[in-house]
Design a protein around this motif. Structure first.
Motif, PDB file in Angstrom:
ATOM      1  N   ILE A  86     -24.870  28.880  25.756  1.00  0.00           N
ATOM      2  CA  ILE A  86     -24.376  28.629  24.878  1.00  0.00           C
ATOM      3  C   ILE A  86     -24.468  30.068  23.883  1.00  0.00           C
ATOM      4  O   ILE A  86     -25.741  30.474  23.626  1.00  0.00           O
ATOM      5  CB  ILE A  86     -24.951  27.792  23.850  1.00  0.00           C
ATOM      6  CG1 ILE A  86     -24.709  26.260  24.697  1.00  0.00           C
ATOM      7  CG2 ILE A  86     -24.441  27.604  22.422  1.00  0.00           C
ATOM      8  CD1 ILE A  86     -25.649  25.366  23.948  1.00  0.00           C
ATOM      9  N   ASP A  87     -23.555  31.043  23.796  1.00  0.00           N
ATOM     10  CA  ASP A  87     -23.700  32.271  23.002  1.00  0.00           C
ATOM     11  C   ASP A  87     -23.750  32.055  21.403  1.00  0.00           C
ATOM     12  O   ASP A  87     -22.426  31.787  21.017  1.00  0.00           O
ATOM     13  CB  ASP A  87     -22.357  33.176  23.753  1.00  0.00           C
ATOM     14  CG  ASP A  87     -22.662  34.571  22.965  1.00  0.00           C
ATOM     15  OD1 ASP A  87     -23.512  34.823  22.077  1.00  0.00           O
ATOM     16  OD2 ASP A  87     -21.730  35.508  23.375  1.00  0.00           O
ATOM     17  N   ILE A  88     -24.708  32.223  20.903  1.00  0.00           N
ATOM     18  CA  ILE A  88     -24.870  31.771  19.569  1.00  0.00           C
ATOM     19  C   ILE A  88     -24.555  32.665  18.706  1.00  0.00           C
ATOM     20  O   ILE A  88     -23.991  32.688  17.604  1.00  0.00           O
ATOM     21  CB  ILE A  88     -26.217  31.345  19.112  1.00  0.00           C
ATOM     22  CG1 ILE A  88     -26.558  30.029  20.011  1.00  0.00           C
ATOM     23  CG2 ILE A  88     -26.390  30.991  17.541  1.00  0.00           C
ATOM     24  CD1 ILE A  88     -28.116  29.641  19.816  1.00  0.00           C
ATOM     25  N   MET A  89     -24.758  34.185  18.911  1.00  0.00           N
ATOM     26  CA  MET A  89     -24.448  35.259  18.156  1.00  0.00           C
ATOM     27  C   MET A  89     -23.279  35.887  18.549  1.00  0.00           C
ATOM     28  O   MET A  89     -22.618  36.249  17.513  1.00  0.00           O
ATOM     29  CB  MET A  89     -25.573  36.262  18.227  1.00  0.00           C
ATOM     30  CG  MET A  89     -25.609  37.351  17.381  1.00  0.00           C
ATOM     31  SD  MET A  89     -26.115  36.955  15.842  1.00  0.00           S
ATOM     32  CE  MET A  89     -27.826  36.564  16.116  1.00  0.00           C
ATOM     33  N   GLY A  90     -22.730  35.850  19.737  1.00  0.00           N
ATOM     34  CA  GLY A  90     -21.556  36.720  20.137  1.00  0.00           C
ATOM     35  C   GLY A  90     -20.122  36.621  19.525  1.00  0.00           C
ATOM     36  O   GLY A  90     -19.939  37.417  18.780  1.00  0.00           O
ATOM     37  N   PRO A  91     -19.850  35.190  19.153  1.00  0.00           N
ATOM     38  CA  PRO A  91     -18.526  35.130  18.662  1.00  0.00           C
ATOM     39  C   PRO A  91     -18.537  35.434  17.110  1.00  0.00           C
ATOM     40  O   PRO A  91     -17.523  35.712  16.503  1.00  0.00           O
ATOM     41  CB  PRO A  91     -18.449  33.439  18.876  1.00  0.00           C
ATOM     42  CG  PRO A  91     -19.156  33.111  19.944  1.00  0.00           C
ATOM     43  CD  PRO A  91     -20.261  34.061  20.152  1.00  0.00           C
ATOM     44  N   MET A  92     -19.742  35.118  16.596  1.00  0.00           N
ATOM     45  CA  MET A  92     -19.801  35.223  15.246  1.00  0.00           C
ATOM     46  C   MET A  92     -19.731  36.965  14.886  1.00  0.00           C
ATOM     47  O   MET A  92     -19.269  37.299  14.090  1.00  0.00           O
ATOM     48  CB  MET A  92     -21.337  34.824  14.854  1.00  0.00           C
ATOM     49  CG  MET A  92     -21.349  35.154  13.279  1.00  0.00           C
ATOM     50  SD  MET A  92     -23.023  34.293  12.519  1.00  0.00           S
ATOM     51  CE  MET A  92     -24.303  34.745  13.656  1.00  0.00           C
ATOM     52  N   LEU A  93     -20.684  37.679  15.711  1.00  0.00           N
ATOM     53  CA  LEU A  93     -20.470  38.957  15.462  1.00  0.00           C
ATOM     54  C   LEU A  93     -19.228  39.689  15.509  1.00  0.00           C
ATOM     55  O   LEU A  93     -18.521  40.563  14.849  1.00  0.00           O
ATOM     56  CB  LEU A  93     -21.404  39.925  16.427  1.00  0.00           C
ATOM     57  CG  LEU A  93     -23.093  39.762  15.982  1.00  0.00           C
ATOM     58  CD1 LEU A  93     -23.838  40.300  17.433  1.00  0.00           C
ATOM     59  CD2 LEU A  93     -23.398  40.452  15.050  1.00  0.00           C
ATOM     60  N   GLN A  94     -18.431  39.154  16.691  1.00  0.00           N
ATOM     61  CA  GLN A  94     -17.044  39.606  17.090  1.00  0.00           C
ATOM     62  C   GLN A  94     -16.108  39.076  15.825  1.00  0.00           C
ATOM     63  O   GLN A  94     -15.122  39.915  15.608  1.00  0.00           O
ATOM     64  CB  GLN A  94     -16.516  39.009  18.355  1.00  0.00           C
ATOM     65  CG  GLN A  94     -17.139  39.493  19.535  1.00  0.00           C
ATOM     66  CD  GLN A  94     -17.085  38.756  20.827  1.00  0.00           C
ATOM     67  OE1 GLN A  94     -16.215  37.664  20.731  1.00  0.00           O
ATOM     68  NE2 GLN A  94     -17.647  38.836  21.870  1.00  0.00           N
ATOM     69  N   ALA A  95     -16.113  37.973  15.143  1.00  0.00           N
ATOM     70  CA  ALA A  95     -15.507  37.686  14.183  1.00  0.00           C
ATOM     71  C   ALA A  95     -15.736  38.392  12.996  1.00  0.00           C
ATOM     72  O   ALA A  95     -14.728  39.025  12.261  1.00  0.00           O
ATOM     73  CB  ALA A  95     -15.662  36.033  13.838  1.00  0.00           C
ATOM     74  N   GLU A  97     -16.861  41.364  12.955  1.00  0.00           N
ATOM     75  CA  GLU A  97     -16.367  42.774  13.448  1.00  0.00           C
ATOM     76  C   GLU A  97     -14.985  42.942  12.840  1.00  0.00           C
ATOM     77  O   GLU A  97     -14.523  44.115  12.435  1.00  0.00           O
ATOM     78  CB  GLU A  97     -16.737  42.856  14.769  1.00  0.00           C
ATOM     79  CG  GLU A  97     -16.239  44.625  15.196  1.00  0.00           C
ATOM     80  CD  GLU A  97     -16.569  44.805  16.303  1.00  0.00           C
ATOM     81  OE1 GLU A  97     -16.154  45.844  17.043  1.00  0.00           O
ATOM     82  OE2 GLU A  97     -17.436  44.136  16.999  1.00  0.00           O
ATOM     83  N   ARG A  98     -14.180  42.124  13.013  1.00  0.00           N
ATOM     84  CA  ARG A  98     -12.734  41.788  12.820  1.00  0.00           C
ATOM     85  C   ARG A  98     -12.473  41.967  11.281  1.00  0.00           C
ATOM     86  O   ARG A  98     -11.715  42.718  10.875  1.00  0.00           O
ATOM     87  CB  ARG A  98     -12.079  40.765  13.331  1.00  0.00           C
ATOM     88  CG  ARG A  98     -11.955  40.968  14.873  1.00  0.00           C
ATOM     89  CD  ARG A  98     -11.173  39.682  15.787  1.00  0.00           C
ATOM     90  NE  ARG A  98     -11.479  38.292  15.326  1.00  0.00           N
ATOM     91  CZ  ARG A  98     -12.121  37.723  16.166  1.00  0.00           C
ATOM     92  NH1 ARG A  98     -12.704  38.148  17.386  1.00  0.00           N
ATOM     93  NH2 ARG A  98     -12.575  36.279  15.867  1.00  0.00           N
ATOM     94  N   GLN A 103     -18.255  48.375  12.997  1.00  0.00           N
ATOM     95  CA  GLN A 103     -19.232  47.923  14.088  1.00  0.00           C
ATOM     96  C   GLN A 103     -20.648  47.391  13.723  1.00  0.00           C
ATOM     97  O   GLN A 103     -20.941  47.707  12.689  1.00  0.00           O
ATOM     98  CB  GLN A 103     -19.484  49.165  15.018  1.00  0.00           C
ATOM     99  CG  GLN A 103     -18.389  49.958  15.800  1.00  0.00           C
ATOM    100  CD  GLN A 103     -17.930  48.888  16.950  1.00  0.00           C
ATOM    101  OE1 GLN A 103     -18.579  48.188  17.601  1.00  0.00           O
ATOM    102  NE2 GLN A 103     -16.718  48.711  16.987  1.00  0.00           N
ATOM    103  N   PRO A 104     -21.051  46.279  14.239  1.00  0.00           N
ATOM    104  CA  PRO A 104     -22.372  45.797  13.860  1.00  0.00           C
ATOM    105  C   PRO A 104     -23.518  46.815  14.287  1.00  0.00           C
ATOM    106  O   PRO A 104     -23.067  47.652  15.117  1.00  0.00           O
ATOM    107  CB  PRO A 104     -22.360  44.537  14.613  1.00  0.00           C
ATOM    108  CG  PRO A 104     -21.525  44.661  15.877  1.00  0.00           C
ATOM    109  CD  PRO A 104     -20.346  45.504  15.411  1.00  0.00           C
TER     110      PRO A 104
END
Length: 266
Positions: A86-95, A97-98, A103-104
């Motif tokens: 379960i990637d907790i941080m990845g999808p949130m950072l990508q969203a 960033e968009r 860039q974070p």
């Protein structure tokens, strides 16, 4: 009865955020589980070890990794090994960033730095309240800044303003009939700031204060002769301490506070 599941939590910081999120999800299931936290992940070997343990124990992985290389590595390896990760941080950072089109920072543990900053501010505010108006002279030795001045020279609002800058401030009223606490003359004088004000300005402020309290403006408190007496005594105390002085006449609290900050940092 379902067998106990092991949840491995990986993080490039302490893993507290990941554990809170995972526990929130687990609370929705009648499932016996054990959490093993693996903090400060900095390399792929640590990830491989966690994946192998998870595979052996039929566990799952929850992780917060801000480094996209480590994040992608874990996701790909977990998929290849058929491990639920379960990637907790990845999808949130990508969203984000968009949305923010930037860039974070990709710095682990920033949320805890923010928390620490918040608690320092709260501690400083509580300190300013506790050691306001000379209530407890023991605060003088612990303070970052000590403000001294006669009544109505903005000691309390200045203390609160500076507390929001995470500075512990004690303030001491100067009254001719009361000897200042001994601690005031023992502390590092560079921490001490005297608040000076023009007699006429102080007279106006005190008259307005008396009116606000429903009292006549002829009280000794607003008597110009008394005010001169207090300010003369203030000057003697300042000279005795050897501290720096800021003139607060016709200045907003923010302006005075910024001047104090420049003096302290200088």
């Amino acid at each position: 009865m379902d067998s106990k599941k092991t949840v491995f939590i990986l993080s490039d910081s302490v893993g507290e955020t990941a554990e809170l999120v995972i526990k929130a999800g687990l609370s929705q299931f009648y499932q016996d589980y054990e959490i093993q936290r693996i903090p400060y992940v900095e390399d792929t070997k640590t990830i491989d070890d966690a994946l192998n343990r998870s595979k052996d124990e039929d566990g799952i992985i929850g992780f917060t990794l801000v480094d996209p290389k480590l994040r992608n590595y874990l996701n790909e390896k977990a998929s290849a090994l058929d491990i639920e990760a379960i990637d907790i941080m990845g999808p949130m950072l990508q969203a984000m960033e968009r949305v923010f089109d930037r860039q974070p920072r990709l710095e682990p543990g920033l949320v805890h730095k923010l928390d620490e900053d918040y608690f320092k501010k709260v501690e400083a505010i509580e300190f300013a309240v506790k050691y306001d108006d000379g209530r407890d002279p023991r605060g003088i030795a612990r303070a970052d800044i000590i403000l001294i001045g006669v009544s109505r020279t903005s000691k309390t609002p200045l203390s609160q303003f500076l507390a929001h800058k995470r500075l512990k401030v004690a303030n001491i009223p100067i009254v001719p009939e009361v000897e200042p606490p001994e601690e005031l003359f023992e502390v590092d004088r560079s921490k001490c700031i005297g608040l000076r004000i023009q007699p006429e300005k102080l007279n106006d402020i005190r008259k307005e204060r008396l009116k606000a309290l429903g009292l006549g403006d002829q009280a000794t408190y607003a008597n110009i002769k008394r005010i001169h007496q207090e300010l003369d005594y203030f000057d003697k105390i300042v000279e005795r301490i050897g501290c720096r002085v800021v003139n607060v006449s016709n200045k907003a609290v923010e302006e005075t506070a910024n001047q104090i900050l420049r003096l302290i940092k200088g």
